[in-house]
Motif scaffolding. Structure first.
Motif, short mmCIF file in Angstrom:
data_model
loop_
_atom_site.label_atom_id
_atom_site.label_comp_id
_atom_site.label_asym_id
_atom_site.label_seq_id
_atom_site.Cartn_x
_atom_site.Cartn_y
_atom_site.Cartn_z
N ASP A 171 -5.72 -4.55 -11.35
CA ASP A 171 -5.51 -3.24 -11.45
C ASP A 171 -6.12 -2.23 -10.10
OD1 ASP A 171 -5.41 -0.45 -12.27
OD2 ASP A 171 -6.56 -0.68 -13.85
N LEU A 172 -5.30 -2.81 -8.97
CA LEU A 172 -5.69 -2.37 -7.78
C LEU A 172 -5.73 -0.70 -7.72
CD1 LEU A 172 -3.93 -4.51 -5.25
CD2 LEU A 172 -6.17 -4.82 -6.50
N HIS A 173 -4.93 0.02 -8.42
CA HIS A 173 -4.74 1.51 -8.48
C HIS A 173 -6.07 2.07 -8.98
CE1 HIS A 173 -3.33 5.50 -8.79
NE2 HIS A 173 -3.74 5.47 -9.93
N SER A 174 -6.84 1.40 -10.02
CA SER A 174 -7.94 2.06 -10.63
C SER A 174 -9.19 1.69 -9.88
CB SER A 174 -8.25 1.29 -12.18
OG SER A 174 -7.18 1.69 -13.04
N ALA A 175 -9.08 0.38 -9.16
CA ALA A 175 -10.09 0.10 -8.32
C ALA A 175 -10.18 0.91 -7.03
CB ALA A 175 -9.84 -1.50 -7.91
N ALA A 176 -8.86 1.43 -6.33
CA ALA A 176 -8.94 2.32 -5.19
C ALA A 176 -9.54 3.64 -5.82
CB ALA A 176 -7.43 2.34 -4.84
N ARG A 177 -9.27 4.15 -7.01
CA ARG A 177 -9.95 5.32 -7.18
C ARG A 177 -11.30 5.32 -6.97
NH1 ARG A 177 -6.68 6.26 -12.56
NH2 ARG A 177 -8.61 7.52 -13.17
N LEU A 178 -11.92 4.21 -7.31
CA LEU A 178 -13.49 4.16 -7.40
C LEU A 178 -13.95 4.05 -6.12
CD1 LEU A 178 -14.03 1.72 -10.45
CD2 LEU A 178 -14.40 4.32 -10.30
N LEU A 179 -13.32 3.73 -5.01
CA LEU A 179 -14.06 3.33 -3.59
C LEU A 179 -14.45 5.01 -3.29
CD1 LEU A 179 -11.07 1.54 -2.18
CD2 LEU A 179 -13.36 0.60 -2.67
N PRO A 180 -15.61 4.95 -2.40
CA PRO A 180 -16.02 5.86 -1.73
C PRO A 180 -15.06 6.42 -0.82
CG PRO A 180 -17.71 4.12 -1.62
CD PRO A 180 -16.30 3.49 -2.23
N GLN A 181 -14.90 7.71 -0.93
CA GLN A 181 -13.81 8.32 0.04
C GLN A 181 -14.29 8.56 1.50
OE1 GLN A 181 -10.85 9.49 -1.29
NE2 GLN A 181 -12.09 8.12 -2.97
N GLU A 182 -13.95 7.47 2.16
CA GLU A 182 -14.22 7.24 3.68
C GLU A 182 -13.05 8.11 4.35
OE1 GLU A 182 -16.56 3.30 2.94
OE2 GLU A 182 -14.78 3.16 4.00
#
Length: 197
Positions: A171-182
């Motif tokens: 689930d890369l989409h959900s994972a990406a949403r949790l990343l710090p907004q760099e």
């Protein structure tokens, strides 16, 4: 549009920048609890800070490597971060950046900070075609980092594990949403001119 090969990307505000480190729980947990590094944290050796969350995940194996089980988000002052960049030397010799190898070696011995550019990573921790900043601090820079620049320390190990689990499930989409907004760090070219090759 392709990313520049050398660009600092970080979670930052008008006055702060967040960097990541990973430690054994005996260092990381007290640091997060107190918001400062404990007395057992060694100030007489080089410490590496990383503005890239995913590069930190690559380095610490999502907080699973021995001695790196506690992932810390360290919020430091932008003034301190930029002081380190101004006083840094590249960790390896680059023709065209340094007049010659001897000059570079002399700079490396005296600089309180050093810079290394390593391939940025994607969610599967595979290398990307552009580079991520690693900033090594020693001597005066380590003391300033611990005593002056550090404003807060958070334990982000649960976040690392949650993102890792989502990646494992595909689930890369959900994972990406949790990343710090760099975002690209707004640093003038003159501040990086001696640190890119």
């Amino acid at each position: 549009m392709s990313e520049p090969k050398h660009q600092i990307r970080a979670l930052h505000t008008a006055t702060t920048v967040t960097v990541y480190q990973a430690y054994a729980p005996r260092i990381g947990l007290p640091a997060a609890l107190d918001g400062r590094f404990p007395t057992t944290w060694q100030r007489d050796r080089m410490t590496w800070i990383k503005p890239s969350f995913l590069w930190m995940m690559y380095r610490c194996g999502w907080g699973t490597k021995t001695g790196q089980e506690t992932v810390l988000a360290v919020e430091i002052s932008r003034d301190g971060f930029e002081w380190a960049l101004r006083h840094a030397c590249l960790s390896s010799y680059v023709r065209g950046v340094h007049p010659d190898r001897t000059t570079w070696q002399r700079q490396l011995k005296t600089a309180p900070a050093r810079v290394q550019w390593d391939p940025e990573r994607d969610l599967r921790l595979q290398p990307l075609p552009y580079r991520s900043l690693q900033l090594g601090l020693s001597g005066e820079a380590v003391r300033r980092y611990a005593d002056e620049w550090t404003l807060s320390i958070r334990d982000v190990t649960p976040l690392a594990h949650e993102i890792h689990a989502l990646v494992g499930e595909g689930d890369l989409h959900s994972a990406a949403r949790l990343l710090p907004q760099e975002r690209p760090y707004p640093v003038g070219g003159e501040l990086l001119a001696h640190l890119t090759g």
